[in-house]
Structures are given as C-alpha cells and as structure tokens.
Design an enzyme around this catalytic site. Structure first.
Site, PDB file in Angstrom:
ATOM      1  CG  HIS A  67      -2.124  -0.874   1.005  1.00  0.00           C
ATOM      2  ND1 HIS A  67      -3.349  -0.390   0.637  1.00  0.00           N
ATOM      3  CD2 HIS A  67      -2.254  -2.222   1.056  1.00  0.00           C
ATOM      4  CE1 HIS A  67      -4.181  -1.389   0.485  1.00  0.00           C
ATOM      5  NE2 HIS A  67      -3.537  -2.513   0.721  1.00  0.00           N
ATOM      6  CB  SER A  84      -3.983   4.360  -4.530  1.00  0.00           C
ATOM      7  OG  SER A  84      -3.926   3.068  -3.978  1.00  0.00           O
ATOM      8  CD  GLN A  85      -4.338  10.029  -9.794  1.00  0.00           C
ATOM      9  OE1 GLN A  85      -4.138   9.086 -10.551  1.00  0.00           O
ATOM     10  NE2 GLN A  85      -4.135  11.273 -10.169  1.00  0.00           N
TER      11      GLN A  85
END
Length: 167
Positions: A67, A84-85
């Site tokens: 992560h 994630s962005q």
C-alpha cells in the site's frame, strides 16, 4: 463487469479483472479463481478476504507494504494506482494545506518507523481530519494490534473496490 462474466471468464481474465482489488497483490484473486462460481459479490469478497486471512504473516506483511503512503512519494510523483489516486482525492489528500501535509508526512514517517509498513485507512470512509486523528491515535497501538487494524482497513478498501468493479 458482471459477476456472471467473472464466473465464466478464463482464469487469467478473472485474475486480471480483480488484480487491483488488493493493492499490487494479484495473488489474492488467483487464490480464489478455482472456487468459482460465486453466488454473489459478497461471496466473492468473503472468499478473497478468507484467502488473505489464511495467508502467512509474512505474506500479509508484504500485502500491507504494497500500500502507498498517504499523500506520499507515489502521490507526488504520480505513480499511485488509479484506485489509490481516486481514493486519496476523495478524502482531500490531494488538496492539503502545507501544515496538514507536513503533519501527515511526519506522522507517516513515525508510523512506518514504528510498525514497518505504511499507515493504511479506508480513506473513502473518512475525511482528511479523520485520517489525521486516526493516524495520531493509531501510533499509540502495539504492533500486533496495529497489524490487525491495518488488515481490517485493507479489507474495507478491497470491499469498496470490488463493489466498484463487479456489478
């Protein structure tokens, strides 16, 4: 993609479609491909979570370390996964004040130093202020408690991602 599609795709297509559910860990999708057909998205999510839960401590640690750091190097240099962005942006981590960024950076460094993996929280279920407060509080945890807390957050992230991929 529909659940019916996933249940009938080749194993390679199945794994490819679900490879991003657990950050940089396609092994989770690979672990459940032989358990098809799944009767529901929840059934699929439960199977994926059970595969992680059954993994060795070292494999779980690798998963946690996969992560990205919140608002960290990958966010700055643009190498975050699309998921994630979008997740970090949803919590306002792409629009932090310099003081907030400095606070997050300092606490991230302390967290990683203490626990050996990045701080993980399901940012889609909280706010920027909630993230900072949780990080400050979780820095007080013992390593075994925090390891389990971080895995719990990974499971939340994965469920939301799965719901976004499979209809």
């Amino acid at each position: 993609m529909t659940l019916e599609d996933l249940n009938t795709q080749t194993p390679e297509t199945f794994v490819d479609a679900l490879s991003g559910i657990y950050e940089h860990s396609p092994w989770v999708a690979d672990a459940v491909v032989s358990k098809r057909p799944f009767s529901s998205v929840d059934d699929l999510g439960d199977a994926m979570q059970a595969s992680v839960a059954a993994a060795s401590h070292d494999q779980k640690l690798i998963l946690l370390r996969a992560h990205p750091e919140l608002a960290g190097k990958a966010a700055i240099d643009g190498t975050l996964t699309q998921a994630s962005q979008a997740e970090q942006a949803s919590a306002g981590l792409d629009r932090m004040l310099p003081e907030e960024f400095r606070q997050l950076t300092d606490m991230n460094a302390a967290y990683t130093q203490k626990f050996g993996f990045p701080f993980i929280i399901c940012v889609r279920l909280t706010t920027k202020a909630g993230i900072l407060a949780a990080l400050e509080n979780r820095l007080k945890n013992a390593i075994h408690n925090e390891f389990e807390t971080a895995l719990g957050e990974v499971y939340k992230i994965a469920r939301l991602r799965l719901e976004g991929v499979v209809s």
